[in-house]
Design an enzyme around this catalytic site. Sequence first.
Site, PDB file in Angstrom:
ATOM      1  N   ARG A  15       0.841  -1.197   0.000  1.00  0.00           N
ATOM      2  CA  ARG A  15       0.000   0.000   0.000  1.00  0.00           C
ATOM      3  C   ARG A  15       0.877   1.248   0.000  1.00  0.00           C
ATOM      4  O   ARG A  15       2.071   1.194   0.302  1.00  0.00           O
ATOM      5  CB  ARG A  15      -0.914   0.004   1.227  1.00  0.00           C
ATOM      6  CG  ARG A  15      -2.033  -1.005   1.188  1.00  0.00           C
ATOM      7  CD  ARG A  15      -2.821  -1.049   2.484  1.00  0.00           C
ATOM      8  NE  ARG A  15      -2.061  -1.629   3.580  1.00  0.00           N
ATOM      9  CZ  ARG A  15      -2.515  -1.790   4.811  1.00  0.00           C
ATOM     10  NH1 ARG A  15      -3.736  -1.389   5.114  1.00  0.00           N
ATOM     11  NH2 ARG A  15      -1.768  -2.337   5.738  1.00  0.00           N
ATOM     12  N   LYS A  75       1.497   2.050   7.196  1.00  0.00           N
ATOM     13  CA  LYS A  75       1.784   1.267   8.394  1.00  0.00           C
ATOM     14  C   LYS A  75       2.682   2.039   9.355  1.00  0.00           C
ATOM     15  O   LYS A  75       3.327   3.022   8.995  1.00  0.00           O
ATOM     16  CB  LYS A  75       2.443  -0.059   8.022  1.00  0.00           C
ATOM     17  CG  LYS A  75       1.503  -1.042   7.358  1.00  0.00           C
ATOM     18  CD  LYS A  75       0.237  -1.299   8.173  1.00  0.00           C
ATOM     19  CE  LYS A  75       0.485  -2.045   9.465  1.00  0.00           C
ATOM     20  NZ  LYS A  75      -0.757  -2.231  10.267  1.00  0.00           N
ATOM     21  N   TYR A  94      -1.141   4.898  10.359  1.00  0.00           N
ATOM     22  CA  TYR A  94      -1.566   3.960  11.401  1.00  0.00           C
ATOM     23  C   TYR A  94      -0.401   3.756  12.368  1.00  0.00           C
ATOM     24  O   TYR A  94       0.754   3.642  11.943  1.00  0.00           O
ATOM     25  CB  TYR A  94      -1.964   2.604  10.799  1.00  0.00           C
ATOM     26  CG  TYR A  94      -3.273   2.591  10.069  1.00  0.00           C
ATOM     27  CD1 TYR A  94      -4.469   2.844  10.739  1.00  0.00           C
ATOM     28  CD2 TYR A  94      -3.337   2.310   8.704  1.00  0.00           C
ATOM     29  CE1 TYR A  94      -5.684   2.817  10.079  1.00  0.00           C
ATOM     30  CE2 TYR A  94      -4.550   2.278   8.030  1.00  0.00           C
ATOM     31  CZ  TYR A  94      -5.717   2.541   8.722  1.00  0.00           C
ATOM     32  OH  TYR A  94      -6.925   2.518   8.064  1.00  0.00           O
ATOM     33  N   HIS A  96      -1.082   2.031  16.035  1.00  0.00           N
ATOM     34  CA  HIS A  96      -1.387   0.855  16.880  1.00  0.00           C
ATOM     35  C   HIS A  96      -0.347   0.719  17.999  1.00  0.00           C
ATOM     36  O   HIS A  96       0.363  -0.279  18.101  1.00  0.00           O
ATOM     37  CB  HIS A  96      -1.428  -0.418  16.025  1.00  0.00           C
ATOM     38  CG  HIS A  96      -2.464  -0.394  14.936  1.00  0.00           C
ATOM     39  ND1 HIS A  96      -3.814  -0.456  15.213  1.00  0.00           N
ATOM     40  CD2 HIS A  96      -2.349  -0.305  13.586  1.00  0.00           C
ATOM     41  CE1 HIS A  96      -4.494  -0.413  14.066  1.00  0.00           C
ATOM     42  NE2 HIS A  96      -3.630  -0.315  13.075  1.00  0.00           N
ATOM     43  N   GLU A 118      -6.058   5.343  13.315  1.00  0.00           N
ATOM     44  CA  GLU A 118      -7.029   4.451  13.959  1.00  0.00           C
ATOM     45  C   GLU A 118      -7.742   5.060  15.158  1.00  0.00           C
ATOM     46  O   GLU A 118      -8.703   4.457  15.674  1.00  0.00           O
ATOM     47  CB  GLU A 118      -6.369   3.126  14.368  1.00  0.00           C
ATOM     48  CG  GLU A 118      -5.440   3.195  15.564  1.00  0.00           C
ATOM     49  CD  GLU A 118      -4.010   3.572  15.209  1.00  0.00           C
ATOM     50  OE1 GLU A 118      -3.151   3.505  16.089  1.00  0.00           O
ATOM     51  OE2 GLU A 118      -3.754   3.931  14.030  1.00  0.00           O
ATOM     52  N   ASP A 270      -3.403  -6.262  15.186  1.00  0.00           N
ATOM     53  CA  ASP A 270      -2.730  -4.958  15.230  1.00  0.00           C
ATOM     54  C   ASP A 270      -2.787  -4.345  16.621  1.00  0.00           C
ATOM     55  O   ASP A 270      -1.922  -3.537  16.991  1.00  0.00           O
ATOM     56  CB  ASP A 270      -3.367  -3.979  14.238  1.00  0.00           C
ATOM     57  CG  ASP A 270      -2.806  -4.129  12.833  1.00  0.00           C
ATOM     58  OD1 ASP A 270      -1.644  -4.538  12.705  1.00  0.00           O
ATOM     59  OD2 ASP A 270      -3.534  -3.846  11.873  1.00  0.00           O
TER      60      ASP A 270
END
Length: 371
Positions: A15, A75, A94, A96, A118, A270
């Site tokens: 991605r 990520k 993101y 996490h 998120e 995640d």
Amino acid sequence: MRIGLPKEIKNHEYRVGLTPASVRELCAHGHQVLVQSGAGAAIGLSDAQYQAAGAQLASNAAEVFEQSDMIVKVKEPQPQECAMLRAGQILYTYLHLAPDPEQTDALIRSGAICIAYETITGPGGGLPLLAPMSEVAGRMSIQAGAAHLEKSKGGMGVLLGGVPGVPAAHCVILGAGVVGTHALQMAVGMGAQVTVLDKNVDRLRQLDLIFGNRIQTVYSTVDSVEQAVLDADLVIGGVLIPGAAAPKLVTRAMVAQMKKGAVLVDVAIDQGGCFETSHATTHAEPTFMVDGVVHYCVANMPGAVARTSTFALNNATIGHAVALADKGWKQALKDNPHLKNGLNVAAGKVTYEAVAQALNHPYVAVDSLLA
């Protein structure tokens, strides 16, 4: 502002944080975009397309990090990327953080302004930047689960939808949120016997109205989870507490009593996973066995369908990216309480309470940094 787009380096992660259309949007607002050469090549987004949209190209990630005021990724930054962040630089991706003390410590040391997709909320109380990837992961979870029920992949050798004269597999879905709902749609469509568990009775009512007797809805308790899991051929873990570590709904003792060759797909990995026996895996080695039960715990599931995921993600992220670039992070957060909820680490401080609690860090309220 100069916005940087590095190439993702996590295992089998294809991605990309900005599409050429998103680059064009940022350029139309008067900003510069620096794209690492080859950032989108794996999903058919060429350097020429980025240049046509107004981007400049950089030969490596170090250039992008060094020259940019804001880094846009997909990520969480890997250790070598964390080391390139600097004080005051915006990181928009993101994160996490709750199950990841090493990354959290590295971001604290960097002094960067770290905004997590998120935990950004929406006017209706949802998580609109997490939702598109949850939709993808929910649908993929059934594909992955069905494939790994095959004997050659460690499963019990059961066809998810069965055939005339042979019962379909029993698919248990923990959580009736975005992941659970999209998993449910796929599982029903493939003909599985489906049980969905959640603590939100109103949500279970909604699903019952839609799917009727094609599914079974069950209120989630320790007892009902255990009963469902022990009868299951496939279990999808789709529970989420925003920003916090996922609750361990399925214990090691339950796993030991499950059918041999059953499959667990932990979409919550995640955030640490909702099965006690889970640990993160990669697309290169997606599964492991515990007590004869297949565990599929890939931490970036949507990366396998990277083109679909990239466009879906950009639809959700570009608006806030433009606001951050136009206004700067402080004013953008002051103007939008939903975006403010995305700030997890800033200037060496943890600014998201659930992360601070999970990792035993002091919590500093965002407003104190915006004053």
